[in-house]
Write an enzyme that holds these catalytic residues in place. Structure first.
Site, PDB file in Angstrom:
ATOM      1  N   GLU A   5      17.661 -18.030  -6.600  1.00  0.00           N
ATOM      2  CA  GLU A   5      17.302 -16.670  -7.007  1.00  0.00           C
ATOM      3  C   GLU A   5      16.807 -16.645  -8.460  1.00  0.00           C
ATOM      4  OE1 GLU A   5      16.611 -14.059  -5.679  1.00  0.00           O
ATOM      5  OE2 GLU A   5      16.960 -12.435  -7.087  1.00  0.00           O
ATOM      6  N   CYS A  42       0.835  -1.204   0.000  1.00  0.00           N
ATOM      7  CA  CYS A  42       0.000   0.000   0.000  1.00  0.00           C
ATOM      8  C   CYS A  42       0.870   1.255   0.000  1.00  0.00           C
ATOM      9  CB  CYS A  42      -0.955   0.082   1.181  1.00  0.00           C
ATOM     10  SG  CYS A  42      -2.106  -1.276   1.273  1.00  0.00           S
ATOM     11  N   HIS A  77      18.144 -37.139  -5.539  1.00  0.00           N
ATOM     12  CA  HIS A  77      17.380 -37.589  -4.367  1.00  0.00           C
ATOM     13  C   HIS A  77      15.898 -37.268  -4.514  1.00  0.00           C
ATOM     14  CE1 HIS A  77      21.105 -38.633  -2.393  1.00  0.00           C
ATOM     15  NE2 HIS A  77      21.583 -37.454  -2.768  1.00  0.00           N
ATOM     16  N   TRP A  91      -2.582  -2.839  -1.729  1.00  0.00           N
ATOM     17  CA  TRP A  91      -2.232  -4.250  -1.847  1.00  0.00           C
ATOM     18  C   TRP A  91      -3.083  -4.945  -0.803  1.00  0.00           C
ATOM     19  CZ3 TRP A  91       0.031  -8.102   1.214  1.00  0.00           C
ATOM     20  CH2 TRP A  91       0.515  -9.216   0.516  1.00  0.00           C
ATOM     21  N   ASN A 105      -2.127   2.152   5.557  1.00  0.00           N
ATOM     22  CA  ASN A 105      -1.230   1.068   5.149  1.00  0.00           C
ATOM     23  C   ASN A 105      -0.927   0.273   6.406  1.00  0.00           C
ATOM     24  OD1 ASN A 105       0.855  -0.542   4.172  1.00  0.00           O
ATOM     25  ND2 ASN A 105       2.377   1.077   4.390  1.00  0.00           N
ATOM     26  N   GLY A 106      -1.136  -1.039   6.365  1.00  0.00           N
ATOM     27  CA  GLY A 106      -0.876  -1.864   7.551  1.00  0.00           C
ATOM     28  C   GLY A 106      -2.056  -2.781   7.821  1.00  0.00           C
ATOM     29  N   ARG A 157       4.287  -0.393  -4.576  1.00  0.00           N
ATOM     30  CA  ARG A 157       3.938  -0.906  -3.252  1.00  0.00           C
ATOM     31  C   ARG A 157       2.643  -1.719  -3.260  1.00  0.00           C
ATOM     32  NH1 ARG A 157       6.722   1.593   0.843  1.00  0.00           N
ATOM     33  NH2 ARG A 157       5.136   0.974   2.319  1.00  0.00           N
ATOM     34  N   LYS A 210      13.105 -15.391  -9.635  1.00  0.00           N
ATOM     35  CA  LYS A 210      12.886 -14.327 -10.636  1.00  0.00           C
ATOM     36  C   LYS A 210      11.892 -14.813 -11.689  1.00  0.00           C
ATOM     37  CE  LYS A 210      14.047 -11.635  -8.988  1.00  0.00           C
ATOM     38  NZ  LYS A 210      14.719 -11.415  -7.753  1.00  0.00           N
ATOM     39  N   LYS A 218       6.182  -4.375  -3.707  1.00  0.00           N
ATOM     40  CA  LYS A 218       7.622  -4.187  -3.560  1.00  0.00           C
ATOM     41  C   LYS A 218       8.044  -4.183  -2.104  1.00  0.00           C
ATOM     42  CE  LYS A 218      11.672  -3.244  -5.179  1.00  0.00           C
ATOM     43  NZ  LYS A 218      12.336  -4.433  -5.726  1.00  0.00           N
ATOM     44  N   GLU A 243       8.196 -15.170 -10.267  1.00  0.00           N
ATOM     45  CA  GLU A 243       7.430 -13.980  -9.886  1.00  0.00           C
ATOM     46  C   GLU A 243       7.020 -13.127 -11.066  1.00  0.00           C
ATOM     47  OE1 GLU A 243       9.477 -11.430  -7.106  1.00  0.00           O
ATOM     48  OE2 GLU A 243      11.390 -11.792  -8.059  1.00  0.00           O
TER      49      GLU A 243
HETATM   50  C1  F6R Z   1      11.924 -10.838  -5.092  1.00  0.00           C
HETATM   51  C2  F6R Z   1      11.680  -9.817  -4.108  1.00  0.00           C
HETATM   52  C3  F6R Z   1      11.233 -10.204  -2.742  1.00  0.00           C
HETATM   53  C4  F6R Z   1      11.995  -9.386  -1.680  1.00  0.00           C
HETATM   54  C5  F6R Z   1      11.434  -9.682  -0.290  1.00  0.00           C
HETATM   55  C6  F6R Z   1      12.207  -8.946   0.788  1.00  0.00           C
HETATM   56  O1  F6R Z   1      12.342 -10.303  -6.303  1.00  0.00           O
HETATM   57  O2  F6R Z   1      11.822  -8.653  -4.374  1.00  0.00           O
HETATM   58  O3  F6R Z   1      11.405 -11.570  -2.519  1.00  0.00           O
HETATM   59  O4  F6R Z   1      13.346  -9.708  -1.763  1.00  0.00           O
HETATM   60  O5  F6R Z   1      10.094  -9.315  -0.227  1.00  0.00           O
HETATM   61  O6  F6R Z   1      12.139  -7.567   0.609  1.00  0.00           O
HETATM   62  P1  F6R Z   1      13.188  -6.599   1.269  1.00  0.00           P
HETATM   63  O7  F6R Z   1      14.529  -6.897   0.703  1.00  0.00           O
HETATM   64  O8  F6R Z   1      12.717  -5.221   0.910  1.00  0.00           O
HETATM   65  O9  F6R Z   1      13.154  -6.856   2.749  1.00  0.00           O
END
Ligand code: F6R
Length: 622
Positions: free
Chosen positions: A495, A2, A518, A75, A101-102, A27, A499, A617, A502
């Site tokens: 990772e 949010c 395994h 969000w 937000n929250g 956000r 990527k 984000k 998502e």
């Molecule tokens: C993946 C991604 C998320 C963040 C996670 C932690 O691309 O962006 O998995 O890495 O939500 O966020 P931060 O680093 O802001 O604590």
């Protein structure tokens, strides 16, 4: 999670609010809304499902006058994404409107009590409960908006950043924060509100970051100059006036524009060489053979005294932490554990006074990471933060730390923050190893030198972009993909898979290459693309055997190999060649083709790369 924007002053609020919402869309973007007290004194609330563009289209024939307003991009947590559940929410009388937000955790109990007293609700949200509670208290106890907010905030449990306007007093916004970020921008007879500074920086560089438990009372003069108490006042929840800590924000506007790239994600992938230079600037000397971190100077004793390092983080930052573990154990010989912050906070972990807890977070606002820090602090550990967003909550909650300095990351999929985090972890491990004398001087200097060469090698690696763009359509059919790596390349496999998941919505898994036999090997057939990070290192020959195992079962292999590699070409379907570097820095280089692969596959599939579905984000709720 949010985004909140607010404006009060002499200009038209609407364009400022919309521009701010667009900056904060990262956000959350399942719905958006604005509330403005119009020139005719009405409190107009407009909201739509979906992105901010839907809202502007909807508002095109509406009254958007007024010099005070609040706006929100959502969000969803409580209540499905819909216009009805979008913020702002009116109170019953429609005198008040709120954005939030929250999460208000005890909203159900409060709602039941209000309903028993005849209050009716229009949405399924926890937020509407708060605005109704404020109005109920105002009416029942004959209190001002500020007084009612203070009383209401004593009753709610949970996290919030809120802003409220009252149409009967169009020269005031009341805002408050607990565990969700909120920034007030101070202009010339005008004030701005933002979940972060990005919606504010076009207008002023003077900001106040609200602390937990702060209430901001923001007032401007009425046209007839009646308002004596114009200005920004910060109060505690008990009403005590707090010192105004005005800070200067230093974000370059160009850094948050797309700069000619079709998506923020692509821009951020391509920025990485420069970002890492910024990350190392002032920390690695001009000769390029010595690292100094100010935290190591200021807190030498605490850091060198670490008997154990515990890394807490989420998502991509957790993957960076897994690389950190290998660095701390290999170079510094300090035992290191890497924890999901969301698990750590709830499982009563053993934390000792001589533990150093490293919290890694791009946003600096992740609720679970903040809670993990709190828990470790209560048990006496020393807390070190590795964050990107300057002035965010995590750097303020830690004892010390190092910013990664890669600039604002707007694309929801983290790219440059990951390589920035790994770079800071590498610098920290090298500093500690030197001080603890766990590596020779010669090795230390040569490793620092190699780290300074990484931006150049990243530049070279970015040239694989065209090859990867050509390869991407081959993989769009896939329902599942496997990413394999060993040693330092194993977290990278995780990772790479994250990527892809998502942004392209293709299911993908990362595995340590030797673990495959395994279980996951059963999945392999000619429909399953397998991406193997097979750079030349200690485990190279073993990874070749793992590739053979995949090939023998009909799997299609795309391998990331070191330049000059002759062997893997023979049995991989595709190879992507990378410059050579030390094994521990390989993830910095090899992350680039994996980011590009995910990006191009998602673009080929027509997905919204910068704003993938269901994601936000900054995850400021648990
Ligand atoms: C993946 C991604 C998320 C963040 C996670 C932690 O691309 O962006 O998995 O890495 O939500 O966020 P931060 O680093 O802001 O604590």
């Amino acid at each position: 999670m949010c985004g909140i924007v607010g404006y009060i002053g002499t200009k038209r609020a609407y364009p400022i609010l919309i521009k701010g919402l667009k900056r904060l869309e990262y956000r959350g973007y399942d719905s958006a809304g604005v509330a403005m007290i119009g020139d005719n004194g009405n409190l107009n609330v407009y909201k739509t499902k979906g992105k901010v563009d839907n809202l502007t289209e909807y508002c095109s024939d509406k009254d958007v006058t007024g010099c005070v307003g609040i706006a929100h991009t959502r969000w969803a947590t409580h209540g499905e994404p819909s216009a009805r559940n979008a913020h702002p929410h009116y109170s019953t009388s429609r005198n008040l409107a709120i954005i939030h937000n929250g999460i208000i955790e005890n909203y159900a109990g409060i709602k039941a009590k209000l309903q028993a007293n005849g209050v009716t609700f229009k949405s399924d949200t926890d937020t509407e409960v708060l605005v109704q509670l404020v109005e109920y208290i105002m009416d029942k106890k004959n209190l001002s908006l500020l007084e009612a907010v203070q009383v209401a905030l004593h009753q709610v449990i949970g996290a919030y950043a809120i802003a409220i306007v009252d149409k009967r007093d169009p020269y005031q916004i009341i805002a408050a924060r607990k565990q969700s970020p909120l920034v007030v921008g101070i202009g010339d007879s005008e004030f701005f509100l933002g979940s972060d500074a990005s919606p504010i920086i076009d207008y002023t560089d003077k900001v106040v970051y609200l602390e937990d438990g702060n209430i901001a009372v923001i007032r401007v003069k009425s046209p007839n100059g009646e308002n004596e108490d114009e200005g920004l006042k910060i109060l505690s929840i008990l009403g005590e006036e707090q010192e105004l800590k005005v800070k200067k924000v230093d974000i370059d506007l160009g850094q948050i524009e797309k700069g000619g790239y079709s998506h923020f994600m692509l821009k951020e992938i391509f920025e990485q060489p420069e970002c890492l230079q910024n990350c190392m600037r002032g920390r690695i000397n001009v000769e390029g053979d010595n690292v100094t971190l100010s935290a190591m100077i200021d807190y030498r004793q605490q850091l060198l005294g670490a008997k154990r390092i515990i890394i807490v983080a989420c998502g991509t930052s957790w993957h960076a932490g897994l690389i950190g573990k290998q660095l701390f154990e290999q170079l510094c010989r300090i035992p290191c554990e890497v924890e999901y912050a969301s698990e750590f906070r709830y499982r009563n972990p053993v934390v000792n006074k001589d533990d150093v807890v490293i919290a890694i977070s791009q946003s600096g606002e992740t609720a679970d990471t903040l809670a993990a820090i709190q828990l470790a602090k209560e048990q006496g550990a020393f807390i070190y933060g590795i964050c990107n967003a300057i002035g965010s909550s995590i750097p303020r909650a830690t004892d010390t730390g190092t910013y990664i300095h890669v600039g604002p990351e707007i694309g929801v999929a983290s790219t440059k923050a990951f390589t920035g985090q790994v770079t800071v972890l590498s610098m920290l491990a090298l500093c500690l190893a030197k001080e603890r004398q766990t590596i020779s001087d010669e090795l230390y200097h040569s490793m620092v030198k190699e780290l300074t060469l990484i931006p150049e090698k990243m530049e070279q690696t970015l040239k694989t972009n065209e090859q990867i763009e050509r390869l991407a359509p081959i993989f769009t059919y896939a329902k599942n993909c496997l990413y394999l790596g060993r040693g330092y390349n194993y977290p990278l496999a995780l990772e790479g898979a994250l990527k892809l998941k998502e942004i392209s919505y293709i299911h993908a898994e990362g595995y340590p290459a030797a673990e495959m036999k395994h279980g996951p090997i059963a999945l392999i057939d000619s429909e399953m693309p397998v991406f193997v990070i097979a750079t030349r290192d200690r485990l190279y020959e073993k990874v070749i055997s793992n590739i053979q195992e995949v090939r023998a079962r009909g799997g299609r292999v795309t391998a990331l190999v070191t330049e000059g590699d002759q062997q893997i070409q023979k049995f991989a379907d595709h190879v992507i060649t990378l410059p050579d570097t030390l094994e521990c820095f390989q993830p910095l280089i090899a992350s680039i083709p994996l980011q590009l692969l995910a990006y191009h596959i998602a673009v080929c599939k027509g997905k919204d790369v910068d704003r993938p579905r269901n994601l936000a984000k900054s995850v400021t709720v648990e």
